[in-house]
Design a protein around this motif. Structure first.
Motif, PDB file in Angstrom:
ATOM      1  N   ARG A 284     -22.980  55.249  63.152  1.00  0.00           N
ATOM      2  CA  ARG A 284     -21.878  55.563  62.241  1.00  0.00           C
ATOM      3  C   ARG A 284     -21.303  56.948  62.525  1.00  0.00           C
ATOM      4  NH1 ARG A 284     -20.924  52.532  57.619  1.00  0.00           N
ATOM      5  NH2 ARG A 284     -22.414  50.847  57.222  1.00  0.00           N
ATOM      6  N   SER A 285     -22.189  57.914  62.705  1.00  0.00           N
ATOM      7  CA  SER A 285     -21.728  59.298  62.871  1.00  0.00           C
ATOM      8  C   SER A 285     -21.013  59.519  64.195  1.00  0.00           C
ATOM      9  CB  SER A 285     -22.908  60.259  62.735  1.00  0.00           C
ATOM     10  OG  SER A 285     -23.900  59.969  63.707  1.00  0.00           O
ATOM     11  N   SER A 286     -21.417  58.786  65.229  1.00  0.00           N
ATOM     12  CA  SER A 286     -20.802  58.996  66.540  1.00  0.00           C
ATOM     13  C   SER A 286     -19.530  58.179  66.741  1.00  0.00           C
ATOM     14  CB  SER A 286     -21.804  58.660  67.656  1.00  0.00           C
ATOM     15  OG  SER A 286     -22.115  57.269  67.653  1.00  0.00           O
ATOM     16  N   ASP A 287     -19.250  57.258  65.823  1.00  0.00           N
ATOM     17  CA  ASP A 287     -18.074  56.398  65.963  1.00  0.00           C
ATOM     18  C   ASP A 287     -17.414  56.232  64.595  1.00  0.00           C
ATOM     19  OD1 ASP A 287     -16.335  54.828  67.510  1.00  0.00           O
ATOM     20  OD2 ASP A 287     -17.379  52.986  66.973  1.00  0.00           O
ATOM     21  N   LYS A 288     -17.157  57.356  63.935  1.00  0.00           N
ATOM     22  CA  LYS A 288     -16.746  57.334  62.532  1.00  0.00           C
ATOM     23  C   LYS A 288     -15.421  56.608  62.299  1.00  0.00           C
ATOM     24  CE  LYS A 288     -14.594  61.945  62.678  1.00  0.00           C
ATOM     25  NZ  LYS A 288     -14.609  63.304  62.074  1.00  0.00           N
ATOM     26  N   HIS A 289     -14.508  56.665  63.239  1.00  0.00           N
ATOM     27  CA  HIS A 289     -13.206  56.029  63.026  1.00  0.00           C
ATOM     28  C   HIS A 289     -13.305  54.506  62.965  1.00  0.00           C
ATOM     29  CE1 HIS A 289     -10.750  59.658  63.314  1.00  0.00           C
ATOM     30  NE2 HIS A 289     -11.553  60.053  64.290  1.00  0.00           N
ATOM     31  N   ASN A 290     -14.351  53.947  63.546  1.00  0.00           N
ATOM     32  CA  ASN A 290     -14.562  52.492  63.535  1.00  0.00           C
ATOM     33  C   ASN A 290     -15.612  52.064  62.516  1.00  0.00           C
ATOM     34  OD1 ASN A 290     -12.706  52.081  65.625  1.00  0.00           O
ATOM     35  ND2 ASN A 290     -14.264  52.417  67.193  1.00  0.00           N
ATOM     36  N   SER A 291     -16.037  52.991  61.674  1.00  0.00           N
ATOM     37  CA  SER A 291     -17.128  52.716  60.735  1.00  0.00           C
ATOM     38  C   SER A 291     -16.598  52.525  59.323  1.00  0.00           C
ATOM     39  CB  SER A 291     -18.129  53.874  60.769  1.00  0.00           C
ATOM     40  OG  SER A 291     -19.209  53.638  59.893  1.00  0.00           O
ATOM     41  N   TRP A 292     -17.064  51.456  58.653  1.00  0.00           N
ATOM     42  CA  TRP A 292     -16.620  51.133  57.303  1.00  0.00           C
ATOM     43  C   TRP A 292     -17.816  50.945  56.383  1.00  0.00           C
ATOM     44  CZ3 TRP A 292     -11.396  51.099  56.313  1.00  0.00           C
ATOM     45  CH2 TRP A 292     -10.556  51.105  57.431  1.00  0.00           C
ATOM     46  N   GLN A 293     -17.606  51.276  55.134  1.00  0.00           N
ATOM     47  CA  GLN A 293     -18.657  51.117  54.123  1.00  0.00           C
ATOM     48  C   GLN A 293     -18.218  50.067  53.124  1.00  0.00           C
ATOM     49  OE1 GLN A 293     -21.552  53.352  54.269  1.00  0.00           O
ATOM     50  NE2 GLN A 293     -22.363  51.646  53.074  1.00  0.00           N
ATOM     51  N   LEU A 294     -19.074  49.068  52.888  1.00  0.00           N
ATOM     52  CA  LEU A 294     -18.790  48.080  51.856  1.00  0.00           C
ATOM     53  C   LEU A 294     -19.004  48.709  50.489  1.00  0.00           C
ATOM     54  CD1 LEU A 294     -19.063  46.150  54.301  1.00  0.00           C
ATOM     55  CD2 LEU A 294     -20.142  44.514  52.758  1.00  0.00           C
ATOM     56  N   GLY A 295     -18.046  48.525  49.593  1.00  0.00           N
ATOM     57  CA  GLY A 295     -18.172  49.072  48.255  1.00  0.00           C
ATOM     58  C   GLY A 295     -17.778  48.060  47.199  1.00  0.00           C
ATOM     59  N   GLU A 296     -18.265  48.290  45.980  1.00  0.00           N
ATOM     60  CA  GLU A 296     -17.922  47.440  44.839  1.00  0.00           C
ATOM     61  C   GLU A 296     -18.149  45.966  45.137  1.00  0.00           C
ATOM     62  OE1 GLU A 296     -14.309  48.221  42.774  1.00  0.00           O
ATOM     63  OE2 GLU A 296     -14.210  50.290  43.438  1.00  0.00           O
ATOM     64  N   MET A 297     -19.266  45.649  45.775  1.00  0.00           N
ATOM     65  CA  MET A 297     -19.503  44.261  46.148  1.00  0.00           C
ATOM     66  C   MET A 297     -19.849  43.435  44.919  1.00  0.00           C
ATOM     67  SD  MET A 297     -21.345  42.803  49.475  1.00  0.00           S
ATOM     68  CE  MET A 297     -20.638  41.296  50.125  1.00  0.00           C
TER      69      MET A 297
END
Length: 633
Positions: free
Chosen positions: A257-270
């Motif tokens: 996640r840290s090395s490719d932050k622009h392509n990283s997403w977090q699931l929220g409010e599932m």
């Protein structure tokens, strides 16, 4: 005997279970003997891309194009192709007898490795490779691998003797990626069509599959012609712009996640299988449901959401049920509430009791226990502590529900707790953060849900948002509990809604959410507490209180009318009740992933409620299955 054992466990340190970890991979070239009518050849199976797709090809083992293969814990045979993990996948039109395009044979393709496709699972017996069900054999036609009925006339493929160690190594899997849709529902006037996102557009013509990697947050699409992934990407709005278009960029599995932050997403409010997606700066993925750019994904700052109302935009996306199962399983692992430490590798359909017994009542031991929970609060801390949008009354309610559902057939706990340690005048959130740090982080992340939610309203939009908050937070804190909401109603309908609880079967457990006036009459505040339906009426259980035990016991007297229920909710008429909603509580079905996923360093909770290791799941921290090492059943 069971109850006594749990009492002993509660007094002991966490007990570690010694399931064997997944084994160190022995990746090597996949050496086979190709048995043809004219003779046999020693070759190696390897990826080959031709004619717009990826296949398995029998090549000379000395060729520079030959890739190493892994036979992993889940029975997948994978190859790392330029940083992307691709698995051999049997054709569904051959393996699925119900396929509308049923065929007797077809070529094996290469697809991104996932944990939710049985066509990527392979069995090896007597040197031959078979599909998951064992009824179709991997063979060769023109040096390309295919599957067809056992005993057909294709060239046989036999693993060479040098593959023995490779075959019996239940190797650590390369990824825990999940095949999923990223879908959304059109507006009612369009007939509620389901659309799936792909590239920079949406379509309802066919289902488009994407790949979610929970380890690095990638949402990727696959290009079969060359085996590459393209990931949904965000600029992060680093220049303080209010919004920007989402893009797709080439990516690989071999990043964090840290090395490719622009392509990283977090699931929220599932909530079940619907969730929001946030980029590394907390911005939301969004799209318009009609208008010039309908179905095209963009990223927007949370501060712009209230103003972004043209063209019916949505930030909620529909994932496959397998993503929901994974998130619930991981939350259960974080909270030590998995059904066991060792996955048995086979699914067993069990019918479990989903409600409390109809004759359940609160005896003195249970009254004392609920009082312990309700008074675990330090009133001197200001502002009142919370984890994200989860306040004290909600946390108390969750703890009560969890204990009642897990221990109703035995004596309650005398100390400790499932989410926090009880203690009069203590701060439950301090205990929660110490005992379950990763779970607490997920709860803290729900703070983003309160953006634009500080002003009380009785609008439909406010009520929808309030319900989303309860369901999303409960799915984190109580992954094994199902909440089924009623409508949230205004003051003119609260008597009728309360009667529906009175009419529910004995043993029904409910979660109550209300919005009522503050003690000084200014403003409105939310409150949460459980309700138990008994033979004598409903028992309204106080939360976030400093009552002594006698007063608490008096407040647990069952009531049998809507008037009495509203009187309790308004504290004898001292408060004004604005909104009311109930949630029917039941046990959720056991996640099917408990059959195949088993975290390393797993331990019992000490209270008899479940198991886990309190860490997010990682491919490198899985254990073998209980029966046959490899999780194939």
């Amino acid at each position: 005997m069971k109850a006594n054992l749990f009492k002993v466990l509660a007094l002991l340190p966490l007990a570690l279970y010694s399931a064997s970890p997944a084994e160190q991979p022995k990746d090597r070239t996949l050496a086979v003997t190709l048995i043809e009518k004219a003779g046999s050849q020693n070759l190696c199976l390897t990826p080959k891309f031709k004619g717009g797709d990826g296949y398995i090809y029998a090549n000379y083992c000395g060729s520079k194009d030959v890739k190493k293969a892994r036979y992993d814990l889940f029975g997948r045979i994978s190859f790392n192709v330029n940083g992307t993990n691709l698995c051999m996948q049997a054709p569904a039109n051959v393996t699925d007898a119900n396929s509308i395009h049923q065929s007797e044979w077809d070529y094996v393709r290469l697809r991104p490795c996932v944990i939710n496709d049985d066509n990527q699972k392979w069995r090896i017996k007597d040197g031959h490779i078979y599909t998951y069900k064992g009824n179709l054999e991997l063979k060769s036609y023109g040096y390309y691998g295919y599957v067809g009925a056992v005993g057909d006339n294709g060239d046989k493929i036999e693993l060479q003797d040098v593959m023995h160690s490779w075959i019996y190594t239940a190797a650590t899997p390369s990824t825990l990626s999940i095949k999923t849709t990223l879908g959304w529902i059109s507006e009612p006037f369009e007939g509620f069509s389901f659309y799936s996102l792909y590239n920079n557009a949406s379509t309802n013509a066919e289902l488009k599959w994407l790949y979610y990697n929970p380890s690095n947050g990638h949402i990727a699409q696959y290009e079969p012609s060359d085996g590459t992934l393209s990931c949904l990407s965000s600029t992060g709005l680093e220049n303080a712009e209010p919004w920007d278009w989402a893009k797709w960029s080439v990516c690989t599995d071999s990043v964090t996640r840290s090395s490719d932050k622009h392509n990283s997403w977090q699931l929220g409010e599932m909530i079940e299988n619907e969730a929001e997606l946030r980029d590394y700066n907390g911005n939301l993925l969004r799209l318009d449901r009609y208008g010039t750019h309908w179905g095209v994904p963009y990223v927007i700052s949370p501060q712009q959401i209230d103003a972004d109302i043209a063209h019916s935009p949505t930030s909620r996306f529909i994932f496959s049920r397998d993503v929901e199962d994974f998130v619930k399983f991981e939350n259960a692992n974080l909270s030590l509430s998995l059904p066991s430490c060792e996955a048995n590798g086979r699914f067993e359909h069990k019918i479990s009791k989903r409600d409390l017994p109809s004759n359940f009542t609160l005896d003195d031991a249970w009254i004392r226990r609920l009082h312990d929970i309700a008074t675990t609060v330090n009133p001197n801390i200001r502002p009142s502590p919370r984890s994200g949008v989860c306040g004290t009354c909600m946390l108390h309610s969750f703890e009560m529900i969890l204990e009642l559902m897990s221990s109703h057939d035995e004596s309650p706990l005398s100390r400790g707790g499932l989410l926090f340690d009880t203690g009069f005048g203590e701060n439950p959130f301090a205990s929660l953060a110490t005992r379950f740090p990763s779970l607490n982080e997920r709860l803290m992340a729900t703070r983003a849900m309160s953006a634009g939610f500080t002003r009380f309203e009785t609008t439909d939009r406010f009520m929808t948002r309030a319900e989303q908050i309860v369901l999303a937070v409960s799915q984190i804190a109580m992954p094994n509990i199902s909440l089924r909401p009623t409508r949230m109603v205004r003051s003119d309908e609260i008597y009728q809604l309360s009667q529906s609880v009175l009419n529910s079967p004995d043993g029904s457990l409910w979660l109550t959410v209300m919005y009522r006036s503050r003690p000084d009459g200014t403003g409105t505040v939310g409150h949460v507490q459980p309700i138990l339906r008994t033979h004598d009426g409903v028992v309204i259980i106080p939360t976030n209180t400093q009552m002594d035990l006698d007063s608490f016991r008096e407040n647990l007297q069952a009531v049998d009318s809507s008037d009495d229920m509203i009187r309790a909710f308004t504290l004898g008429g001292a408060r004004r009740l604005e909104l009311l909603q109930f949630y029917r509580v039941s046990a959720a079905t056991v996640s099917p992933l408990s059959v195949t996923l088993s975290p390393q360093n797993c331990s019992a909770s000490g209270s008899g409620s479940g198991y886990g290791n309190k860490r997010p799941l990682s491919p490198s921290e899985l254990s073998q299955c209980e029966v046959k090492k490899r999780c194939l059943e």
